[in-house]
Design a protein around this motif. Structure first.
Motif, PDB file in Angstrom:
ATOM      1  N   ILE A   1    -121.583  30.087 120.602  1.00 31.82           N
ATOM      2  CA  ILE A   1    -120.575  30.025 119.365  1.00 31.82           C
ATOM      3  C   ILE A   1    -119.116  30.787 119.847  1.00 31.82           C
ATOM      4  O   ILE A   1    -118.221  30.318 119.517  1.00 31.82           O
ATOM      5  CB  ILE A   1    -121.208  31.186 118.623  1.00 31.82           C
ATOM      6  N   ALA A   2    -119.300  31.826 120.660  1.00 34.55           N
ATOM      7  CA  ALA A   2    -118.178  32.415 121.139  1.00 34.55           C
ATOM      8  C   ALA A   2    -117.295  31.747 122.024  1.00 34.55           C
ATOM      9  O   ALA A   2    -116.247  31.766 121.843  1.00 34.55           O
ATOM     10  CB  ALA A   2    -118.423  33.926 121.779  1.00 34.55           C
ATOM     11  N   MET A   3    -117.810  31.164 122.935  1.00 29.95           N
ATOM     12  CA  MET A   3    -117.030  30.151 123.954  1.00 29.95           C
ATOM     13  C   MET A   3    -116.299  29.000 123.421  1.00 29.95           C
ATOM     14  O   MET A   3    -115.335  28.506 123.512  1.00 29.95           O
ATOM     15  CB  MET A   3    -117.960  29.579 125.075  1.00 29.95           C
ATOM     16  N   SER A   4    -117.263  28.459 122.131  1.00 31.79           N
ATOM     17  CA  SER A   4    -116.620  27.331 121.688  1.00 31.79           C
ATOM     18  C   SER A   4    -115.395  27.693 120.733  1.00 31.79           C
ATOM     19  O   SER A   4    -114.478  26.849 120.345  1.00 31.79           O
ATOM     20  CB  SER A   4    -117.595  26.641 120.788  1.00 31.79           C
ATOM     21  N   SER A   5    -115.334  28.918 120.281  1.00 30.13           N
ATOM     22  CA  SER A   5    -114.251  29.721 119.784  1.00 30.13           C
ATOM     23  C   SER A   5    -113.114  29.775 120.426  1.00 30.13           C
ATOM     24  O   SER A   5    -111.938  29.710 119.981  1.00 30.13           O
ATOM     25  CB  SER A   5    -114.658  30.809 118.822  1.00 30.13           C
ATOM     26  N   ILE A   6    -113.308  30.327 121.701  1.00 29.55           N
ATOM     27  CA  ILE A   6    -112.321  30.678 122.658  1.00 29.55           C
ATOM     28  C   ILE A   6    -111.519  29.643 123.352  1.00 29.55           C
ATOM     29  O   ILE A   6    -110.446  29.710 123.487  1.00 29.55           O
ATOM     30  CB  ILE A   6    -113.055  31.773 123.713  1.00 29.55           C
ATOM     31  N   MET A   7    -112.227  28.650 123.809  1.00 30.96           N
ATOM     32  CA  MET A   7    -111.807  27.670 124.663  1.00 30.96           C
ATOM     33  C   MET A   7    -110.577  26.755 124.032  1.00 30.96           C
ATOM     34  O   MET A   7    -109.494  26.495 124.734  1.00 30.96           O
ATOM     35  CB  MET A   7    -112.848  26.638 125.171  1.00 30.96           C
TER      36      MET A   7
ATOM     37  N   ILE B   1    -107.550  29.031 124.449  1.00 29.92           N
ATOM     38  CA  ILE B   1    -107.504  30.001 125.772  1.00 29.92           C
ATOM     39  C   ILE B   1    -106.142  29.993 126.504  1.00 29.92           C
ATOM     40  O   ILE B   1    -105.781  31.263 127.045  1.00 29.92           O
ATOM     41  CB  ILE B   1    -108.627  29.233 126.911  1.00 29.92           C
ATOM     42  N   ASP B   2    -105.394  29.003 126.277  1.00 28.94           N
ATOM     43  CA  ASP B   2    -104.020  29.206 126.851  1.00 28.94           C
ATOM     44  C   ASP B   2    -103.087  30.197 125.902  1.00 28.94           C
ATOM     45  O   ASP B   2    -102.066  30.703 126.720  1.00 28.94           O
ATOM     46  CB  ASP B   2    -103.213  27.808 126.870  1.00 28.94           C
ATOM     47  N   LYS B   3    -103.387  30.491 124.741  1.00 24.54           N
ATOM     48  CA  LYS B   3    -102.675  31.578 124.172  1.00 24.54           C
ATOM     49  C   LYS B   3    -103.618  32.587 123.487  1.00 24.54           C
ATOM     50  O   LYS B   3    -103.401  33.041 122.622  1.00 24.54           O
ATOM     51  CB  LYS B   3    -101.936  30.961 123.011  1.00 24.54           C
ATOM     52  N   PHE B   4    -104.502  33.025 124.708  1.00 27.86           N
ATOM     53  CA  PHE B   4    -105.698  33.761 124.115  1.00 27.86           C
ATOM     54  C   PHE B   4    -105.084  35.196 123.641  1.00 27.86           C
ATOM     55  O   PHE B   4    -105.608  35.607 122.451  1.00 27.86           O
ATOM     56  CB  PHE B   4    -106.532  34.043 125.354  1.00 27.86           C
ATOM     57  N   GLU B   5    -104.214  35.762 124.311  1.00 30.39           N
ATOM     58  CA  GLU B   5    -103.632  37.189 123.929  1.00 30.39           C
ATOM     59  C   GLU B   5    -103.035  37.370 122.399  1.00 30.39           C
ATOM     60  O   GLU B   5    -103.121  38.095 121.814  1.00 30.39           O
ATOM     61  CB  GLU B   5    -102.866  37.817 124.981  1.00 30.39           C
ATOM     62  N   GLU B   6    -102.553  36.023 122.399  1.00 24.43           N
ATOM     63  CA  GLU B   6    -101.922  35.970 120.895  1.00 24.43           C
ATOM     64  C   GLU B   6    -102.761  35.678 119.740  1.00 24.43           C
ATOM     65  O   GLU B   6    -102.247  35.890 118.440  1.00 24.43           O
ATOM     66  CB  GLU B   6    -100.745  34.926 120.990  1.00 24.43           C
ATOM     67  N   ASN B   7    -104.018  35.147 120.104  1.00 26.01           N
ATOM     68  CA  ASN B   7    -104.814  34.746 119.108  1.00 26.01           C
ATOM     69  C   ASN B   7    -106.149  35.368 118.847  1.00 26.01           C
ATOM     70  O   ASN B   7    -107.050  34.503 118.342  1.00 26.01           O
ATOM     71  CB  ASN B   7    -105.016  33.136 119.331  1.00 26.01           C
ATOM     72  N   THR B   8    -106.202  36.539 119.498  1.00 29.78           N
ATOM     73  CA  THR B   8    -107.550  37.274 119.399  1.00 29.78           C
ATOM     74  C   THR B   8    -107.933  37.313 117.706  1.00 29.78           C
ATOM     75  O   THR B   8    -109.167  37.303 117.753  1.00 29.78           O
ATOM     76  CB  THR B   8    -107.495  38.586 120.151  1.00 29.78           C
ATOM     77  N   ASP B   9    -107.306  37.713 116.955  1.00 30.88           N
ATOM     78  CA  ASP B   9    -107.460  37.919 115.508  1.00 30.88           C
ATOM     79  C   ASP B   9    -108.188  36.580 115.037  1.00 30.88           C
ATOM     80  O   ASP B   9    -109.343  36.599 114.473  1.00 30.88           O
ATOM     81  CB  ASP B   9    -106.675  38.441 114.930  1.00 30.88           C
TER      82      ASP B   9
ATOM     83  N   ILE C   1    -109.394  34.069 116.798  1.00 31.31           N
ATOM     84  CA  ILE C   1    -110.466  33.777 117.560  1.00 31.31           C
ATOM     85  C   ILE C   1    -111.871  34.638 116.880  1.00 31.31           C
ATOM     86  O   ILE C   1    -112.844  34.010 116.877  1.00 31.31           O
ATOM     87  CB  ILE C   1    -110.499  33.994 118.994  1.00 31.31           C
ATOM     88  N   ARG C   2    -111.685  35.833 116.529  1.00 28.46           N
ATOM     89  CA  ARG C   2    -112.773  36.567 116.135  1.00 28.46           C
ATOM     90  C   ARG C   2    -113.105  36.142 114.678  1.00 28.46           C
ATOM     91  O   ARG C   2    -113.998  35.715 114.479  1.00 28.46           O
ATOM     92  CB  ARG C   2    -112.112  38.134 115.813  1.00 28.46           C
ATOM     93  N   HIS C   3    -112.049  35.591 113.851  1.00 25.90           N
ATOM     94  CA  HIS C   3    -112.225  35.199 112.780  1.00 25.90           C
ATOM     95  C   HIS C   3    -113.240  33.770 112.829  1.00 25.90           C
ATOM     96  O   HIS C   3    -114.091  33.476 112.181  1.00 25.90           O
ATOM     97  CB  HIS C   3    -111.019  34.591 112.015  1.00 25.90           C
ATOM     98  N   ILE C   4    -112.884  32.939 113.684  1.00 26.89           N
ATOM     99  CA  ILE C   4    -113.242  31.760 114.154  1.00 26.89           C
ATOM    100  C   ILE C   4    -114.917  31.893 114.371  1.00 26.89           C
ATOM    101  O   ILE C   4    -115.789  31.229 113.976  1.00 26.89           O
ATOM    102  CB  ILE C   4    -112.623  30.850 115.129  1.00 26.89           C
ATOM    103  N   MET C   5    -115.144  32.801 115.096  1.00 31.91           N
ATOM    104  CA  MET C   5    -116.571  32.996 115.859  1.00 31.91           C
ATOM    105  C   MET C   5    -117.444  33.601 114.549  1.00 31.91           C
ATOM    106  O   MET C   5    -118.189  33.171 114.267  1.00 31.91           O
ATOM    107  CB  MET C   5    -116.522  34.462 116.643  1.00 31.91           C
ATOM    108  N   ILE C   6    -116.926  34.476 113.687  1.00 27.59           N
ATOM    109  CA  ILE C   6    -117.801  35.057 112.673  1.00 27.59           C
ATOM    110  C   ILE C   6    -117.925  33.795 111.483  1.00 27.59           C
ATOM    111  O   ILE C   6    -118.820  33.733 110.856  1.00 27.59           O
ATOM    112  CB  ILE C   6    -117.071  36.352 111.961  1.00 27.59           C
TER     113      ILE C   6
ATOM    114  N   VAL D   1    -116.920  41.803 119.991  1.00 30.50           N
ATOM    115  CA  VAL D   1    -117.192  41.225 118.687  1.00 30.50           C
ATOM    116  C   VAL D   1    -118.689  41.197 118.542  1.00 30.50           C
ATOM    117  O   VAL D   1    -119.260  41.377 117.453  1.00 30.50           O
ATOM    118  CB  VAL D   1    -116.697  39.779 118.694  1.00 30.50           C
ATOM    119  N   ARG D   2    -119.173  40.920 119.764  1.00 39.18           N
ATOM    120  CA  ARG D   2    -120.858  40.947 119.910  1.00 39.18           C
ATOM    121  C   ARG D   2    -121.437  42.208 119.396  1.00 39.18           C
ATOM    122  O   ARG D   2    -122.217  42.434 118.598  1.00 39.18           O
ATOM    123  CB  ARG D   2    -121.307  40.592 121.463  1.00 39.18           C
ATOM    124  N   ASP D   3    -120.649  43.297 120.148  1.00 41.16           N
ATOM    125  CA  ASP D   3    -121.231  44.555 119.699  1.00 41.16           C
ATOM    126  C   ASP D   3    -121.007  45.054 118.259  1.00 41.16           C
ATOM    127  O   ASP D   3    -121.969  45.742 117.657  1.00 41.16           O
ATOM    128  CB  ASP D   3    -120.633  45.641 120.584  1.00 41.16           C
TER     129      ASP D   3
END
Length: 284
Positions: free
Chosen positions: A9-15, A18-26, A28-33, A93-95
């Protein structure tokens, strides 16, 4: 029961980000959850409680085969992406989910989510339906149990095995190149040595190995036994199976109130609007 593979779930949200990971962490967390929310809401009426299974470090398979996943580490070392930051965010996010969510979570040192899912299916040993949410083909072997189904969150379709035990034998023979495990006819280092290829392995040879693991000599039999130890989920060491079930039996650490507070703190407003989708249900 719904058994969800958190890393998939996490990797499918990140990939995709990934090219704009630092800008999109919030985001990505939303997508995971949100994915977790969606599968809980979709499957809980038919399968009951969701259990989130998580990878830990210091994997026991590296003690059996030191080359395990060596190629992945090499590729990440050579990557333009900051994998330390990516895994750091993913682990945070896992923790958070482990500590605050209403879901039962299983994280055991030395184990992968595969070990947790395989052990829970084996040890529960009851007729209640189980839905595994993961694209990982290793879980096809668990369809040896008639109450188990698998949904690929990547391919958006059911993963079906017509003959789980035969497919398991074939995979043990062929190894798993994605995890750096060569086929049983090839040398241990073949996948990490430049300019080398695996020895071809035909269907005929796979059939012969099923009849007699020593059909092609002691070295091949030894490598087949090693691959089986690493791939067959019933072979997770007993001490780790005990730890997995102990963690499973503890139940969730969080509850709906702690989870709602978390969503509010992280300004996950759209998820708050669907708060009831996070409620855990059990089959009657």
């Amino acid at each position: 029961m719904i058994l969800l593979d958190f890393s998939s779930i996490a990797m499918s949200s990140i990939m995709p980000q990934i090219d704009k990971f630092e800008e999109n962490t919030d985001m990505i967390r939303h997508i995971m959850i949100n994915i977790i929310r969606r599968y809980n809401e979709e499957y809980r009426d038919d399968y009951g409680e969701m259990v989130i299974c998580m990878d830990a470090g210091n994997n026991w398979r590296k003690q059996v085969f030191p080359q395990y996943k060596a190629n992945r580490r090499k590729n990440r070392d050579n990557s333009i992406h900051d994998w330390n930051a990516i895994f750091g965010m993913m682990n945070q996010v896992r923790d958070d989910i482990r500590e605050l969510s209403p879901f039962r979570c299983v994280w055991v040192d030395e184990c992968e989510a595969d070990d947790a899912i395989g052990t829970i299916v084996e040890k529960q040993n009851n007729p209640e339906p189980i839905m595994i949410v993961s694209p990982d083909g290793d879980f096809k072997q668990l369809q040896r149990y008639p109450n188990v189904k698998q949904w690929s969150n990547l391919q958006k379709k059911y993963v079906v095995s017509e003959n789980p035990l035969d497919e398991l034998h074939e995979k043990c023979c062929r190894g798993d190149t994605g995890d750096g495990v060569p086929n049983c006819l090839s040398d241990d280092d073949v996948l990490i040595t430049e300019g080398t290829r695996q020895t071809p392995l035909s269907k005929k040879k796979i059939a012969a190995l099923k009849e007699d693991p020593h059909a092609f000599g002691a070295s091949t039999a030894s490598r087949l036994a090693r691959n089986t130890t690493m791939i067959d989920l019933t072979r997770t060491p007993d001490r780790l199976k005990d730890s997995i079930m102990s963690e499973f039996d503890k139940g969730p650490k969080g509850n709906m109130m702690s989870w709602m507070n978390y969503l509010m703190k992280n300004q996950l407003k759209l998820l708050l609007e669907s708060a009831s989708d996070f409620e855990v249900r059990t089959l009657q």
